[in-house]
Design an enzyme around this catalytic site. Structure first.
Site, PDB file in Angstrom:
ATOM      1  N   HIS A 209       0.801  -1.338   0.019  1.00  0.00           N
ATOM      2  CA  HIS A 209       0.164  -0.048  -0.059  1.00  0.00           C
ATOM      3  C   HIS A 209       0.693   1.201   0.137  1.00  0.00           C
ATOM      4  CE1 HIS A 209      -3.707  -2.348   1.098  1.00  0.00           C
ATOM      5  NE2 HIS A 209      -2.991  -2.788   1.685  1.00  0.00           N
TER       6      HIS A 209
HETATM    7  O1  RIB Z   1      -5.287  -0.163   4.258  1.00  0.00           O
HETATM    8  C1  RIB Z   1      -3.939  -0.005   4.230  1.00  0.00           C
HETATM    9  C2  RIB Z   1      -3.442   1.195   4.980  1.00  0.00           C
HETATM   10  O2  RIB Z   1      -3.638   1.013   6.512  1.00  0.00           O
HETATM   11  C3  RIB Z   1      -1.718   1.283   4.834  1.00  0.00           C
HETATM   12  O3  RIB Z   1      -1.275   2.534   5.241  1.00  0.00           O
HETATM   13  C4  RIB Z   1      -1.476   0.233   6.081  1.00  0.00           C
HETATM   14  O4  RIB Z   1      -0.031   0.756   6.484  1.00  0.00           O
HETATM   15  C5  RIB Z   1      -2.280   0.677   7.117  1.00  0.00           C
HETATM   16  O5  RIB Z   1      -1.981   2.089   7.677  1.00  0.00           O
END
Ligand code: RIB
Ligand code: CA
Length: 306
Positions: free
Chosen positions: A235
């Protein structure tokens, strides 16, 4: 080209850790400060993890402690994904002490004093960034862009409706979207194009032997498999990569609204890709990713670190 001055707000977190490495390895960015929020795990651990990752890279960047939880509602971590220590159980040498003072005050002072508008990167719940903008709304005039990993067009990952960062503090996200600074968002639909498949993990590990690359490989290898995708989405590095190499992405300006009501839809980001109704402020949604180019960039940059 002069490096872009940025402040990164994060909740390390396995993907945050790799995002920080990517940012600190990239000459396109001048990481002026890192602020930390509770999210994937509690603030004590997200702070320790951020300090450890910065130390591992050998870079000298101040790290500030921020909010332990969102503006409203209870704190809920995501240890199922990130492990109890926030780095999938991988233990890094401890970092230095945090910089004195609170994240929101460091954000305010640094944005206010910046000679050129700063870019804010938000890859955790948006509480710190929102607190700074709520305390000093005029800061928006010296913010070049806010780039977030947050939200989803479709299914959420922490509830069927909501993505974790948006769900953890939807009011904070609403503050950012309405602050007047341009906002770009890497949603789950974008990061689902950056899957850490076994082949990509093997290719990343083969890029080199530095301690940072080894730690990144170990963290990813120790992370749990995704319940139904061929690899876990990477992500947060997607938001960093957008600033380093925007040509890897296509984008679409969409009105967006955040569901703040209690209940199963809380934290949902309603993104109108057709722009049919002015449901909220127009936000630049990162729509597609050149995944091969992204992972090649990640490997090339991580090999630049010690
Ligand atoms: O949904 C994914 C996000 O939420 C990313 O930033 C992960 O690190 C969590 O913070
Ligand atoms: Ca994060």
């Amino acid at each position: 080209m002069n490096p872009r001055p940025v402040i990164i707000d994060c909740d390390p977190g396995t993907d945050d850790a790799i995002a920080l490495m990517l940012a600190l390895a990239s000459p396109e960015l001048d990481v002026q400060a890192i602020t930390v929020v509770g999210g994937n795990v509690g603030l004590e651990k997200t702070l320790a993890n951020a300090l450890a990752v910065v130390a591992l890279t050998g870079k000298k960047v101040p790290v500030y402690a921020g909010a332990a939880r969102g503006l409203l509602g209870p704190f809920t971590s995501e240890v199922r994904v990130h492990g109890e220590n926030g780095l999938a159980g991988i233990v890094l040498p401890p970092g230095a002490a945090p910089a004195p003072g609170l994240a929101l005050d460091a954000l305010r002072a640094r944005v206010r004093a910046a000679a050129a508008p700063l870019t804010l990167l938000g890859i955790g719940p948006a509480t710190n960034l929102a607190l700074a903008l709520m305390a000093e709304p005029d800061l928006a005039g010296n913010i070049a862009e806010i780039v977030l990993m947050s939200g989803a067009w479709g299914e959420g990952n922490v509830t069927p409706a909501a993505e974790f960062n948006a769900w953890s503090d939807p009011e904070a996200l609403a503050v950012l979207l309405a602050c007047g600074a341009p906002v770009a968002m890497a949603t789950l639909d974008l990061t689902a194009q950056a899957l850490v498949t076994p082949a990509r993990l093997a290719a990343l590990g083969a890029c080199g032997q530095g301690r940072c690359l080894s730690a990144a490989r170990d963290i990813l290898a120790a992370s749990p498999a995704h319940p139904f995708l061929p690899g876990a989405p990477l992500h947060d590095p997607c938001a960093i990569a957008y600033l380093i190499r925007p040509t890897l992405f296509t984008t679409r300006l969409c009105p967006i609204a955040i569901d703040l009501a209690p209940g199963p839809a809380r934290g949902r980001t309603h993104i109108d890709r057709r722009g049919r109704h002015a449901i909220g402020p127009p936000t630049l949604i990162l729509e597609t990713l050149d995944a091969a180019g992204f992972f090649a960039l990640l490997g090339e940059r991580l090999t630049r670190l010690p």
